[in-house]
Design an enzyme around this catalytic site. Structure first.
Site, PDB file in Angstrom:
ATOM      1  N   PHE A 103      71.865  33.592  93.663  1.00 27.54           N
ATOM      2  CA  PHE A 103      71.704  33.970  92.254  1.00 27.54           C
ATOM      3  C   PHE A 103      73.069  34.109  91.588  1.00 27.54           C
ATOM      4  O   PHE A 103      73.993  34.711  92.161  1.00 27.54           O
ATOM      5  CB  PHE A 103      71.005  35.326  92.119  1.00 27.54           C
ATOM      6  CG  PHE A 103      69.610  35.387  92.654  1.00 27.54           C
ATOM      7  CD1 PHE A 103      68.520  35.138  91.828  1.00 27.54           C
ATOM      8  CD2 PHE A 103      69.380  35.719  93.981  1.00 27.54           C
ATOM      9  CE1 PHE A 103      67.231  35.216  92.315  1.00 27.54           C
ATOM     10  CE2 PHE A 103      68.092  35.798  94.481  1.00 27.54           C
ATOM     11  CZ  PHE A 103      67.011  35.545  93.646  1.00 27.54           C
ATOM     12  N   ASP A 104      73.182  33.582  90.385  1.00 31.16           N
ATOM     13  CA  ASP A 104      74.286  33.989  89.522  1.00 31.16           C
ATOM     14  C   ASP A 104      74.000  35.434  89.102  1.00 31.16           C
ATOM     15  O   ASP A 104      72.838  35.809  88.944  1.00 31.16           O
ATOM     16  CB  ASP A 104      74.350  33.079  88.300  1.00 31.16           C
ATOM     17  CG  ASP A 104      75.367  33.554  87.282  1.00 31.16           C
ATOM     18  OD1 ASP A 104      76.516  33.808  87.670  1.00 31.16           O
ATOM     19  OD2 ASP A 104      74.988  33.696  86.102  1.00 31.16           O
TER      20      ASP A 104
END
Length: 668
Positions: A356-357
């Site tokens: 995930f960013d």
């Protein structure tokens, strides 16, 4: 995406070799089904007449020939088209078997074969259309006209004539005709057709409507999409995208392209058919000469060969995967999840790790005032008032967060504005307020620029706030320290629950990739339950991180906003874009787009993918199992043409209707 499209065929290529079944004719779009029914009726009449004494044989034969015509019309049409392109497919095999039965004088069996085959095709067409209609509904949502305000006049024009900057009037309970920004009116908008959100979203006028939004999207509370439905109030909308570039138009285009993108299983079945069909033809040729080595007539050998042709036609196999993929993609689209074809649909269910960013994906993406720590005898109100007075003059993103948070805490009390604001790059700001200088900034501003010692108590509070992930700023008025304020990009409210859900459905590793320092990354990861946190990463470092993960794990997804995360998405097995509605780059880059800015759609998409994969496997077992049973059964005369076609067409309908179960899929 570059590394994922090499095995995808174009839409035109796909349609060239796949059965389209869009068979219209003299009776309209249902002509194929009507022809099939006529074939069955004529077959039935001919069969009954054959048992009535005194009826000449040629009378039944006429009805059988009529059954051949109506049952074989579209089969012959498909077969001729396929052979003209240098291919041999199911329709060709069935036509050969029917012609063979006629040569043997078995007109009734040949007519039965064509009747059941055409009926199976017609019903398959009908069933698959249920899935296609779910996707085609997107096109129906597109409005045809828009009411445009020109000065004091209102004029209704086709949406194709809308130009950038036009002001569109949207009446209550009507469909919004263009992607735009609200400049007047407040209303709740049903965005379910685009984002899948079940609850209407409140929309408000934007403060500065003169901004050019070509390169920068307006905030979600001011932005509306073509095809969504206005609530109970009138809205005036400034058009920011032409109709051909609207989110709805792009969504329709991308969804229509998904059928051209084949899944790994579909590529396998295509390859299998490529070798299987010629092998069957070879076996049939050998069986034609069986009378030379075993004690039977040529007619018996010929009949057996024709029965094998029917038994070996891989109709169920050909439709098993496309029907499941189409149904899965349609179900996902209805929930606001755009899946670009069979490959990402299958890959999503096999993920073992998700990266995930951080900003805007796991967190809100908007800094918030989280901490107010007064020093010694200073009151919180005094600290907040001084800070608000100064930050009101700044255009820094953190200043906006401080102003919003401080205003909320102080209420409607008026605050005397500061003056002479001066930004100190990389350190903070200073200004004059009530005759004294106010400094707001980091430790470097005071210790290095101002050569001022920070009290031990404040230093301790500063370190504690920073260790918890806050961006902390010291506030000083004249010679007096007022305290510290902390600003933080807070995790999404449901992020922790979503991470837990992903763990529960078998995702082993969840990795957060962020440009923030490792201490901030560790704090956010601990709060929401992420298994790994990798901080201090530049965009190119995220690409390296994904490549490293792919070496460690089987299949890895990258979840981000589709803009600065695009390179990392390209390297992942599946690129997933958050809040793709309105983001051109996100729609282009990602394999899967969560149209609403809603992370809860991710567990649903993974669960749907796994269900789709399961149904694809069931369909493969049914189709291959039936073929494996029927070939030896017909070779050794345990089954004739009639029984073979019944089982064959029955298995085709079973796999199609099994796939359609995906349209009603719900998570528990």
């Amino acid at each position: 995406m570059e590394n994922k499209t090499n095995e995808h065929t174009s839409s035109d290529q796909h349609k060239e070799y796949e059965h389209d079944h869009e068979h219209g004719g003299v009776f309209g779009p249902n002509t194929e089904l009507i022809f099939s029914v006529l074939s069955g009726v004529l077959l039935g009449i001919g069969f009954i007449l054959s048992f009535i004494g005194g009826t000449p044989e040629w009378v039944s034969l006429v009805f059988y020939i009529g059954a051949y015509f109506f049952g074989g019309y579209y089969t012959a049409k498909e077969a001729i088209g396929t052979v003209a392109k240098g291919g041999f497919e199911i329709d060709f095999l069935m036509l050969l078997a029917a012609i063979g039965a006629a040569i043997l004088g078995e007109w009734a069996e040949g007519a039965l074969l064509l009747f059941l085959f055409s009926l199976g095709h017609a019903l398959e067409h009908f069933a698959l259309n249920k899935a296609r209609k779910s996707i085609a509904a997107l096109t129906d949502m597109a409005p045809k006209t828009a009411i445009v305000r020109k000065g004091d006049q209102q004029k209704e024009i086709p949406v194709e004539e809308l130009q950038l900057g036009d002001i569109v009037i949207v009446k209550p309970n009507s469909t919004i005709s263009a992607d735009g920004v609200v400049i007047k009116g407040k209303s709740s908008v049903n965005q379910a057709p685009i984002t899948g959100e079940s609850i209407p979203v409140d929309k408000y006028p934007i403060e500065n409507a003169s901004i050019d939004f070509q390169d920068k999207m307006p905030p979600s509370e001011n932005r509306v999409f073509s095809g969504t439905i206005n609530g109970s109030n009138v809205l005036e909308i400034k058009v920011i995208k032409e109709s051909k570039d609207s989110t709805l138009a792009r969504l329709i285009k991308l969804v229509n392209e998904t059928e051209a993108q084949k899944s790994p299983t579909q590529l396998f079945t295509d390859k299998f058919e490529k070798y299987f069909v010629p092998s069957v033809l070879g076996l049939v040729v050998l069986l034609l000469f069986a009378f030379l080595v075993i004690d039977e007539t040529f007619s018996e050998s010929f009949y057996r060969a024709m029965a094998v042709l029917v038994a070996a036609s891989p109709c169920a196999l050909a439709i098993s995967t496309p029907s499941a993929v189409l149904s899965g993609v349609a179900r996902a689209a209805r929930a606001g999840v755009l899946v670009k074809g069979g490959s990402p649909l299958e890959d999503l269910g096999e993920l073992t790790a998700v990266a995930f960013d951080k900003t805007g994906t796991l967190t809100e993406g908007k800094p918030k005032l989280t901490e107010v720590v007064p020093y010694q005898n200073v009151k919180s109100e005094e600290l907040l008032t001084a800070t608000l007075a100064v930050e009101k003059l700044s255009d820094h993103p953190l200043a906006a967060a401080i102003v919003t948070g401080a205003t909320k805490r102080l209420g409607e009390n008026s605050v005397e504005e500061a003056s002479a604001l001066e930004a100190i790059t990389g350190r903070g700001v200073k200004a004059k307020w009530k005759g004294e200088e106010i400094y707001i900034g980091n430790r470097g501003l005071f210790e290095e620029d101002l050569s001022v010692s920070i009290p031990k108590e404040l230093t301790s509070a500063l370190e504690k706030l920073e260790s918890n992930g806050n961006t902390a700023m010291i506030v000083r008025k004249g010679n007096t320290f007022l305290g510290i304020i902390g600003v933080m990009d807070t995790p999404r409210k449901n992020a922790k629950d979503i991470i837990t859900n992903l763990k529960n459905i078998g995702i082993k590793r969840m990795i957060m990739l962020t440009g923030d320092n490792q201490r901030v990354a560790d704090n956010v990861a601990k709060e929401i339950g992420i298994t790994d946190a990798w901080g201090g990463l530049l965009p190119e470092d995220k690409v390296n991180a994904i490549e490293k993960l792919r070496q460690q794990e089987n299949k890895v997804a990258m979840v981000g906003d589709g803009v600065n995360d695009a390179p990392a998405m390209t390297k992942s097995t599946v690129g997933i874009a958050m809040g793709a509605a309105g983001s051109d780059v996100a729609l282009e880059t990602a394999d899967i787009a969560l149209m609403a800015d809603n992370l809860e759609d991710l567990p649903f998409a993974i669960a749907l993918s796994r269900k789709s994969k399961g149904i694809i496997k069931q369909n493969l077992w049914v189709s291959l199992g039936v073929t494996a049973f029927l070939i030896p059964a017909t070779v050794f005369n345990f089954a004739g043409i009639g029984l073979a076609v019944l089982i064959h067409e029955g298995s085709t309908l079973i796999v199609v209707f099994n796939a359609l179960r995906l349209l009603a899929y719900r998570t528990r």
